[in-house]
Design a protein around this motif. Sequence first.
Motif, PDB file in Angstrom:
ATOM      1  N   SER A   1       2.721  -1.213 -50.300  1.00  0.00           N
ATOM      2  CA  SER A   1       3.425   0.073 -50.328  1.00  0.00           C
ATOM      3  C   SER A   1       2.667   1.059 -49.455  1.00  0.00           C
ATOM      4  N   ASN A   2       3.427   1.909 -48.750  1.00  0.00           N
ATOM      5  CA  ASN A   2       2.830   2.926 -47.883  1.00  0.00           C
ATOM      6  C   ASN A   2       2.626   4.244 -48.605  1.00  0.00           C
ATOM      7  N   MET A   3       3.124   4.413 -49.843  1.00  0.00           N
ATOM      8  CA  MET A   3       3.004   5.673 -50.582  1.00  0.00           C
ATOM      9  C   MET A   3       1.586   5.789 -51.135  1.00  0.00           C
ATOM     10  N   PRO A   4       1.021   7.004 -51.131  1.00  0.00           N
ATOM     11  CA  PRO A   4      -0.319   7.180 -51.727  1.00  0.00           C
ATOM     12  C   PRO A   4      -0.251   7.067 -53.253  1.00  0.00           C
ATOM     13  N   PHE A   5      -1.393   6.750 -53.855  1.00  0.00           N
ATOM     14  CA  PHE A   5      -1.458   6.557 -55.303  1.00  0.00           C
ATOM     15  C   PHE A   5      -1.408   7.913 -56.029  1.00  0.00           C
ATOM     16  N   ALA A   6      -0.444   8.084 -56.958  1.00  0.00           N
ATOM     17  CA  ALA A   6      -0.273   9.350 -57.697  1.00  0.00           C
ATOM     18  C   ALA A   6      -1.196   9.323 -58.902  1.00  0.00           C
ATOM     19  N   ASP A   7      -2.311  10.094 -58.796  1.00  0.00           N
ATOM     20  CA  ASP A   7      -3.280  10.126 -59.880  1.00  0.00           C
ATOM     21  C   ASP A   7      -3.203  11.394 -60.707  1.00  0.00           C
ATOM     22  N   MET A   8      -2.142  12.170 -60.579  1.00  0.00           N
ATOM     23  CA  MET A   8      -1.979  13.393 -61.354  1.00  0.00           C
ATOM     24  C   MET A   8      -1.424  13.046 -62.745  1.00  0.00           C
ATOM     25  N   THR A   9      -2.184  13.455 -63.789  1.00  0.00           N
ATOM     26  CA  THR A   9      -1.798  13.175 -65.172  1.00  0.00           C
ATOM     27  C   THR A   9      -1.469  14.478 -65.886  1.00  0.00           C
ATOM     28  N   ASN A  10      -0.926  14.343 -67.108  1.00  0.00           N
ATOM     29  CA  ASN A  10      -0.609  15.538 -67.907  1.00  0.00           C
ATOM     30  C   ASN A  10      -1.873  16.291 -68.318  1.00  0.00           C
ATOM     31  N   TYR A  11      -2.972  15.540 -68.507  1.00  0.00           N
ATOM     32  CA  TYR A  11      -4.222  16.187 -68.898  1.00  0.00           C
ATOM     33  C   TYR A  11      -4.738  17.081 -67.767  1.00  0.00           C
ATOM     34  N   ARG A  12      -4.594  16.605 -66.532  1.00  0.00           N
ATOM     35  CA  ARG A  12      -5.046  17.429 -65.400  1.00  0.00           C
ATOM     36  C   ARG A  12      -4.136  18.632 -65.175  1.00  0.00           C
TER      37      ARG A  12
END
Length: 424
Positions: A132-143
């Motif tokens: 996949s060419n999409m970047p990894f989404a590391d945004m969580t509800n805690y952040r």
Amino acid sequence: MQTLTTFRADYIPHHIQPGPGRVTEEFRQPQGAMNLDTTYKRDFNPHSIQPVAPVRPLEQKHISTAKMETIPTYKDHYKQWELSKRATTKPEYTVKAPSTKFGNTTTFQDDYSFKIPAPKESFKPLNAARLSNMPFADMTNYRQHYIAYPHEPRRRHEREQYKPNDEPFDDLTTHRRDFKGQAGELTMAIRPPCTKVNSNQQFYDLTEFRDKYRTWTIDPPSVRKAVEFVVPDGKINLNTTTHTDFVEHKVQPFVPVRPLPHSSKHSIPFEGQSTMKEDYKHWDATREPMIKPQQELEKAAGRFDDMTTFRAHYVPHQISLMHTFKPRNSYVPSTMPLHNGTTYQFSYTPKKVEVCPASFAVPPGYEYEETDARGHKFYRPVSERENIHPMMSNTSMDLISNIHGSQKAVNYLKGCQNDAIVAA
């Protein structure tokens, strides 16, 4: 040592007469002949008895003069049928001689048919990595919803230097406060005193057995004299009853029943030919090869290729470091002193230790008054001889039992402490 006992002192001898014995009469033989009559002979009445007739009827034998027919019913009624031979249902087994040596095949070889197994179709999906060419989404509800609060610096506790107390140590315990050391009288032993008796008199060893003992004259045992052995004259006769009474019989030896071995006198040579030797034909037999399918896979020739599916399809990804949101463990020392005041420091009052006058054998400043029936000693102050308390005649246990309530008893004993002392 005095040998007088209670048995000797209280013993009174009495004159005892022997009891009247039973006198046995002398046996006297009766005169005349003995009467041998019995009640059975005297009362027996003989009766005439006739023989009893048998109840069973007499056996009657009927003898017939007719001639007996010996033809049974089976021979009379038997009729022989004409039966045809039943055809066999077993198939005819025709043996065919093989044209070659050991050409007979087995039923397993005839009926066995080897089938090549077909490979099964796999329904498992291919383990192919998806790129996949999409970047990894590391945004969580805690952040997203985390709120950082400011934390006050931690107060630092300074340890205060130890300072010893100037007041003397109060080592008064409940045992020292309530202990009454009262000197009591020594316990007297109840057992009689052990007095040593010294006597020079000779020991009187006369006993009742020696007084009443009677010696009996006993004859010495008779000794039997052994008879001297006298050797007999002449020679000993060694004949026995077997030698004298034995009768010898002439007995013929037993003839064996087993026949005697007869030696053959034939000179004909032995014929060693048999049907086995004549009809046996030696065939050349070869081992039949094993029936197995041919190998479809060929052995690899060359160097081993260690490339696996994990190495072939592995795609490395760049890892970004995670940012920590944990607050730092920082504190600010405090200049406020520690409040170490306790209730013991505030409410402590030093007291003077007074020695209980009851611990002395004779209390100083007090005068002995009386001792009650229970053994309690009462003392009063020397300065107050005339002021005698009307309740001093009773003991301390009676005073406490007469007052209702524990608090009233304590207050009363505190009031009487200056007037008198009760010692057990």
